[in-house]
Design a protein around this motif. Sequence first.
Motif, PDB file in Angstrom:
ATOM      1  N   MET A 174       0.823  -1.215   0.000  1.00 55.10           N
ATOM      2  CA  MET A 174       0.000   0.000   0.000  1.00 55.10           C
ATOM      3  C   MET A 174       0.855   1.262   0.000  1.00 55.10           C
ATOM      4  SD  MET A 174      -3.157  -1.009   2.544  1.00 55.10           S
ATOM      5  CE  MET A 174      -3.955   0.580   2.251  1.00 55.10           C
ATOM      6  N   SER A 175       2.066   1.163   0.541  1.00 56.26           N
ATOM      7  CA  SER A 175       2.957   2.323   0.535  1.00 56.26           C
ATOM      8  C   SER A 175       3.739   2.428  -0.771  1.00 56.26           C
ATOM      9  CB  SER A 175       3.926   2.245   1.718  1.00 56.26           C
ATOM     10  OG  SER A 175       4.819   1.145   1.560  1.00 56.26           O
ATOM     11  N   GLY A 176       3.529   1.460  -1.661  1.00 54.00           N
ATOM     12  CA  GLY A 176       4.197   1.475  -2.956  1.00 54.00           C
ATOM     13  C   GLY A 176       5.520   0.766  -2.985  1.00 54.00           C
ATOM     14  N   ASP A 177       5.903   0.151  -1.871  1.00 56.68           N
ATOM     15  CA  ASP A 177       7.186  -0.553  -1.811  1.00 56.68           C
ATOM     16  C   ASP A 177       6.968  -2.005  -2.239  1.00 56.68           C
ATOM     17  OD1 ASP A 177       9.698  -1.557  -1.329  1.00 56.68           O
ATOM     18  OD2 ASP A 177       9.878  -0.743   0.702  1.00 56.68           O
ATOM     19  N   LEU A 178       6.819  -2.199  -3.544  1.00 52.85           N
ATOM     20  CA  LEU A 178       6.532  -3.536  -4.058  1.00 52.85           C
ATOM     21  C   LEU A 178       7.726  -4.476  -3.876  1.00 52.85           C
ATOM     22  CD1 LEU A 178       4.599  -2.628  -7.329  1.00 52.85           C
ATOM     23  CD2 LEU A 178       3.711  -3.111  -5.042  1.00 52.85           C
ATOM     24  N   GLN A 179       8.924  -3.924  -3.877  1.00 57.56           N
ATOM     25  CA  GLN A 179      10.114  -4.746  -3.670  1.00 57.56           C
ATOM     26  C   GLN A 179      10.110  -5.349  -2.268  1.00 57.56           C
ATOM     27  OE1 GLN A 179      13.802  -2.677  -4.396  1.00 57.56           O
ATOM     28  NE2 GLN A 179      15.061  -4.507  -4.048  1.00 57.56           N
ATOM     29  N   GLN A 180       9.745  -4.528  -1.275  1.00 57.27           N
ATOM     30  CA  GLN A 180       9.675  -5.024   0.093  1.00 57.27           C
ATOM     31  C   GLN A 180       8.561  -6.057   0.243  1.00 57.27           C
ATOM     32  OE1 GLN A 180      11.543  -4.941   2.549  1.00 57.27           O
ATOM     33  NE2 GLN A 180      10.271  -5.563   4.297  1.00 57.27           N
ATOM     34  N   ALA A 181       7.440  -5.825  -0.421  1.00 63.50           N
ATOM     35  CA  ALA A 181       6.338  -6.784  -0.359  1.00 63.50           C
ATOM     36  C   ALA A 181       6.750  -8.122  -0.948  1.00 63.50           C
ATOM     37  CB  ALA A 181       5.125  -6.222  -1.104  1.00 63.50           C
ATOM     38  N   ALA A 182       7.488  -8.077  -2.062  1.00 62.81           N
ATOM     39  CA  ALA A 182       7.963  -9.323  -2.679  1.00 62.81           C
ATOM     40  C   ALA A 182       8.974 -10.023  -1.782  1.00 62.81           C
ATOM     41  CB  ALA A 182       8.581  -9.016  -4.043  1.00 62.81           C
ATOM     42  N   ALA A 183       9.828  -9.231  -1.132  1.00 64.83           N
ATOM     43  CA  ALA A 183      10.829  -9.818  -0.238  1.00 64.83           C
ATOM     44  C   ALA A 183      10.161 -10.527   0.936  1.00 64.83           C
ATOM     45  CB  ALA A 183      11.772  -8.726   0.270  1.00 64.83           C
ATOM     46  N   LEU A 184       9.086  -9.947   1.445  1.00 63.55           N
ATOM     47  CA  LEU A 184       8.359 -10.576   2.545  1.00 63.55           C
ATOM     48  C   LEU A 184       7.712 -11.885   2.106  1.00 63.55           C
ATOM     49  CD1 LEU A 184       6.769  -7.384   4.123  1.00 63.55           C
ATOM     50  CD2 LEU A 184       8.371  -8.944   5.254  1.00 63.55           C
ATOM     51  N   ARG A 185       7.188 -11.899   0.876  1.00 63.37           N
ATOM     52  CA  ARG A 185       6.605 -13.135   0.355  1.00 63.37           C
ATOM     53  C   ARG A 185       7.675 -14.222   0.222  1.00 63.37           C
ATOM     54  NH1 ARG A 185       3.597  -9.504  -2.870  1.00 63.37           N
ATOM     55  NH2 ARG A 185       5.059  -9.799  -4.604  1.00 63.37           N
ATOM     56  N   ASP A 186       8.867 -13.818  -0.254  1.00 60.06           N
ATOM     57  CA  ASP A 186       9.965 -14.783  -0.381  1.00 60.06           C
ATOM     58  C   ASP A 186      10.392 -15.298   0.988  1.00 60.06           C
ATOM     59  OD1 ASP A 186       9.943 -14.427  -3.110  1.00 60.06           O
ATOM     60  OD2 ASP A 186      11.631 -13.015  -3.124  1.00 60.06           O
ATOM     61  N   GLN A 187      10.399 -14.410   1.965  1.00 62.22           N
ATOM     62  CA  GLN A 187      10.786 -14.796   3.320  1.00 62.22           C
ATOM     63  C   GLN A 187       9.794 -15.809   3.894  1.00 62.22           C
ATOM     64  OE1 GLN A 187      11.027 -11.491   6.070  1.00 62.22           O
ATOM     65  NE2 GLN A 187      12.775 -12.393   7.125  1.00 62.22           N
ATOM     66  N   ALA A 188       8.519 -15.566   3.644  1.00 61.99           N
ATOM     67  CA  ALA A 188       7.490 -16.494   4.110  1.00 61.99           C
ATOM     68  C   ALA A 188       7.631 -17.839   3.422  1.00 61.99           C
ATOM     69  CB  ALA A 188       6.105 -15.905   3.863  1.00 61.99           C
ATOM     70  N   SER A 189       7.950 -17.812   2.134  1.00 60.70           N
ATOM     71  CA  SER A 189       8.122 -19.057   1.391  1.00 60.70           C
ATOM     72  C   SER A 189       9.307 -19.848   1.919  1.00 60.70           C
ATOM     73  CB  SER A 189       8.315 -18.753  -0.095  1.00 60.70           C
ATOM     74  OG  SER A 189       8.559 -19.938  -0.825  1.00 60.70           O
ATOM     75  N   ASP A 190      10.398 -19.159   2.230  1.00 66.18           N
ATOM     76  CA  ASP A 190      11.588 -19.836   2.764  1.00 66.18           C
ATOM     77  C   ASP A 190      11.301 -20.432   4.135  1.00 66.18           C
ATOM     78  OD1 ASP A 190      14.577 -20.367   2.840  1.00 66.18           O
ATOM     79  OD2 ASP A 190      14.358 -19.097   4.609  1.00 66.18           O
ATOM     80  N   LEU A 191      10.493 -19.733   4.934  1.00 64.06           N
ATOM     81  CA  LEU A 191      10.131 -20.249   6.245  1.00 64.06           C
ATOM     82  C   LEU A 191       9.394 -21.570   6.102  1.00 64.06           C
ATOM     83  CD1 LEU A 191       9.965 -19.768   9.320  1.00 64.06           C
ATOM     84  CD2 LEU A 191       7.778 -18.623   8.924  1.00 64.06           C
ATOM     85  N   THR A 192       8.535 -21.655   5.095  1.00 66.47           N
ATOM     86  CA  THR A 192       7.741 -22.869   4.888  1.00 66.47           C
ATOM     87  C   THR A 192       8.585 -24.008   4.343  1.00 66.47           C
ATOM     88  OG1 THR A 192       5.754 -21.544   4.482  1.00 66.47           O
ATOM     89  CG2 THR A 192       5.731 -23.824   3.705  1.00 66.47           C
ATOM     90  N   THR A 193       9.420 -23.705   3.341  1.00 61.68           N
ATOM     91  CA  THR A 193      10.149 -24.774   2.642  1.00 61.68           C
ATOM     92  C   THR A 193      11.463 -25.147   3.317  1.00 61.68           C
ATOM     93  OG1 THR A 193      11.240 -23.154   1.193  1.00 61.68           O
ATOM     94  CG2 THR A 193       9.149 -24.103   0.437  1.00 61.68           C
TER      95      THR A 193
END
Length: 250
Positions: free
Chosen positions: A182-201
Amino acid sequence: MCFNRLLVVGMLVLTAGSLHAQDLSQVCHATSSYDLTLQQGQLIFDRAQPAPTRVVVGSGTLQTDGQNVPLNAEDQDRLALFQRELLALVPRVKVVIHRGVDVAVQTVQQEADSLNLDAGTQAELQRRLATDAANLHQRVAASQSTHDWHGDAANQYANQIAGDIAPLIASAMGQQALSAAMSGDLQQAAALRDQASDLTTGFQARLQQRLQVLRPDIQALCPDIQRLAALQQGIRASHGRPLNLLQIEQ
């Protein structure tokens, strides 16, 4: 022996609702097809098949599938010693289980620390982890049967713990990603998604690595487990079948 299943709960992964163990079959090369239940003055071994499906050992006596098995004096002494030494081993196994629970909890906490969760979420996570760990320690201490720790019973408890913790982390990370987007930081949003994925896998592999600290504790049990296997060698069940409560793979 049945300690494989006991050890499984000690290595319970407190996320994703799955189980892991430092398997005795790998460390001590010990296996058993029986479950074990401790009752007053008796060891009860049971399995679905083959016969004998129920073996009761008590104070130098032996019963298989409801039939009393005649024993000579030497076999009576060996079974009595088998019973005493197995009962003495159970508390030592539980010590390893309790340590495994602590390692799992510490690993979850360390993983959470890397996520930069807000203070409120961190505090709630620590509270839930402490509560779940205390309950698990209590269940392990009170358990008198390996039936408590496999199949539906173990899965239900694992899912209960995962359901207590995983949504809390997922919600906090989702909120972070939403705020970044929402703040326009799409790079940070993608990084958080990657972090969540790494936590799972990647979590299971990292936990297994940290559980290697338990290997010396498990190895210390091996001589006593091998002695149990030796004590029951040559003792026959009803109809002359080998007892084989425990096997050591060569």
